[in-house]
Design an enzyme around this catalytic site. Sequence first.
Site, PDB file in Angstrom:
ATOM      1  CE  LYS A 162      -6.961  -1.756   2.641  1.00  0.00           C
ATOM      2  NZ  LYS A 162      -5.579  -2.187   2.991  1.00  0.00           N
ATOM      3  CG  ASP A 184      -2.009  -1.043   1.157  1.00  0.00           C
ATOM      4  OD1 ASP A 184      -1.918  -1.943   0.293  1.00  0.00           O
ATOM      5  OD2 ASP A 184      -2.949  -0.974   1.970  1.00  0.00           O
ATOM      6  CE  LYS A 243      -5.471   1.619   2.873  1.00  0.00           C
ATOM      7  NZ  LYS A 243      -4.251   1.025   3.489  1.00  0.00           N
TER       8      LYS A 243
END
Length: 243
Positions: free
Chosen positions: A199, A102, A166
Amino acid sequence: MKTSKKAAEMTERELARYIDQSVLKPEFTVDEIKKYAQEDIDFGCATICINPASLPIVAPMVEGTDTGLCVVCDFPFGLATTEAKALLAEEYCSKWNIEDLDIVANYGRLRSGDLDFVIADLKPTVEACHKYGTKVKVIIETDFLTPEQIADGTRCAIAAGADFIKSSTGFVTGVPSVGATNEVVAAMMEAGEGKIKVKGSGAIRTQEHFFELIDMGIDRMGVGYRSTPIVLGMTPEEAKHQA
């Protein structure tokens, strides 16, 4: 990931596959890292989201389990140089069996409208990860963005070759931290046009919200270690026992 089965009809194990459980607090002791990582494994979550310094602690724990490693990179600000981010990704992915990485986008440049910079800044990290089969999630810190900027950030992640967009780091200060609201997730999905997975992360603390996002078609969620038993539907006593 739109499914025919509603979240309310899923088993605890099926629900857990939506979760990257966060074990990211910098003050955690080794024993606390091991405790919450083991809970993640026992739940059957998709990954444990950890800081790079935790890799030697957690990597041996996930071997032979259904739970993978998710490591954060240039977290939580995303302000290292392009070259430094790619070097960090190379360092982590070449030495450890990492499922997901990430990376925090430079959302100040995103807010400035410098989209070419954002894309070019992400690409080397994506390429470094993909050499090792590691999927990349791009965090754009949506609490600081307008809906238009969320859409721009999603399209930048697609252009950079990332696997996921995300919403949040979970470490926002200075503004209200609303995280992965239904509206934010819907905006990322709409801009993504099915070209990138989504996400949601930040403020996913109730089973109602968790179920709503699944039924919307979200692919993954970042959930804090305290909230995981709650969103999985454990009783207050069971959740207290896990805490």
